[in-house]
Motif scaffolding. Structure first.
Motif: not given
Length: 401
Positions: A274-284
């Motif tokens: 699941x490391x590839x989900x890192x860009x989702x950290x940009x949502x908040x």
């Protein structure tokens, strides 16, 4: 044996027996049952337990049981995949009395369409918490209403509402999401479902979080208890040490919490998966940016006929059209970054903003759609404003940010 707070610890078996007793005492008044399932730990424990108890003959089989999955389209990726796998398992049982239904908000009320199309700012915990009701509770209400209309009699709805240990100690049942591992909005069904069309029961209300995880990790995956694939659900909460992590799951980049605990946990524990989900950290951070006054309109500072200010006279409101387009492109960019990584590492892609939703967002732009009581002609929230008095006089002020 009592613990520090004088509360006796009970096993999964004891919990299960109390659940059976509550169902036997209450549920048999209804022939048609519904399970309001979010895909989170508490409602999944409820769903798998109820089906097991029916198939094992420990509770009576209803005439119909509908598992309604609340698909917000914003759930954490492993949680969404886990729910999809379980829906397939239920369908594979091929039982005439058991069916599934995916429940989703209508197009104009989906998270990004409502926000980027209509221009409503991101939800917050203070004055504008619209998301839970809109993308989870209201669609479930409508689905249960439709079930009632089809059947022609009151149905029984099972929810995953559960008392945490703190709630047991002070006699309080928390009805909203908390920071202590609760499912987002899990208690709202109990408060808001129309009791004219459905009765509501919370069969695991007495379960502790440790009992829930014992059931999901140890019992539910065993063939005799249903052979449920709970692996993705367990990963979504942090893996084998879910009791220690105690992560609260919710939407990707949930605007209502201070930290993306669950997202952080799965990326830390399962970096290859699941490391590839890192860009989702940009949502908040993006949601925080959206709330800034430079991207929003403001109401004029008018007064009532008696000269007193109207309620919230300088209210900051919707996103400008330019802001909506800017942030839509930013969301598309984040999704694209995740999916490029997903392709590179042969992992599942995400789909938080699809072509149909994007088309509807653009329709709102083309038709100049604004939230109720807003026209789009109001000034920017960062512009100086004029206080207008009832005698027609005006005082020019600078808007304080």
């Amino acid at each position: 044996m009592d613990n520090l707070f004088g509360i006796e610890k009970i096993s999964v078996g004891d919990c299960q027996e109390l659940t059976i007793q509550s169902i036997n005492a209450y549920a048999y008044q209804h022939d048609h049952w519904v399970i309001a399932w979010s895909g989170g730990k508490d409602s999944t424990a409820t769903m798998t337990l109820i089906i097991y108890l029916i198939l094992s003959g420990q509770i009576r089989q209803p005439k119909s049981l509908t598992v309604m999955y609340a698909d917000t389209r914003m759930e954490l990726t492993p949680l969404a995949i886990g729910a999809e796998n379980m829906l397939k398992q239920i369908k594979a049982l091929n039982l005439p009395w058991l069916r599934t239904q995916v429940v989703m908000s209508d197009m104009d009320h989906r998270f990004f369409v409502y926000m980027l199309g209509r221009g409503v700012p991101p939800p917050n915990n203070m004055t504008l918490r619209w998301c839970t009701q809109q993308i989870k509770v209201t669609p479930m209400q409508k689905a249960i209403e439709a079930e009632f209309d089809t059947i022609g009699e009151k149905v029984l709805t099972f929810t995953g509402v559960r008392m945490g240990e703190s709630a047991i100690r002070d006699g309080r049942l928390s009805m909203a999401c908390t920071k202590n591992g609760a499912e987002c909005g899990q208690g709202w069904y109990m408060n808001t479902l129309d009791n004219k069309i459905t009765a509501t029961i919370a069969p695991i209300i007495h379960w502790r979080v440790c009992n829930v995880w014992d059931w999901l990790q140890v019992f539910a995956p065993q063939k005799r208890y249903g052979g449920w694939d709970t692996s993705m659900l367990i990963q979504a909460y942090g893996g084998e040490k879910v009791k220690e992590v105690n992560a609260r799951t919710g939407c990707n980049g949930c605007p209502l919490v201070d930290e993306d605990t669950a997202l952080d946990a799965i990326m830390e524990k399962f970096p290859k998966d699941w490391g590839y989900l890192q860009p989702l950290k940009e949502l908040r951070p993006l949601y925080r940016e959206m709330r800034k006054f430079e991207y929003r309109l403001r109401k004029h500072g008018e007064t009532k006929m008696d000269g007193t200010p109207t309620k919230n006279p300088y209210r900051v409101g919707p996103l400008t059209m330019e802001a909506r387009k800017y942030f839509t492109n930013a969301i598309i960019h984040i999704q694209a970054k995740v999916n490029r990584l997903a392709t590179a590492f042969n992992r599942p892609q995400i789909d938080i903003l699809n072509d149909e939703e994007l088309s509807r967002i653009e329709w709102h732009w083309e038709n100049n759609i604004w939230p109720q009581k807003w026209e789009g002609t109001e000034p920017l929230a960062t512009d100086p404003f004029n206080q207008i008095y009832n005698d027609g006089s005006m005082e020019v002020k600078l808007f304080e940010m």
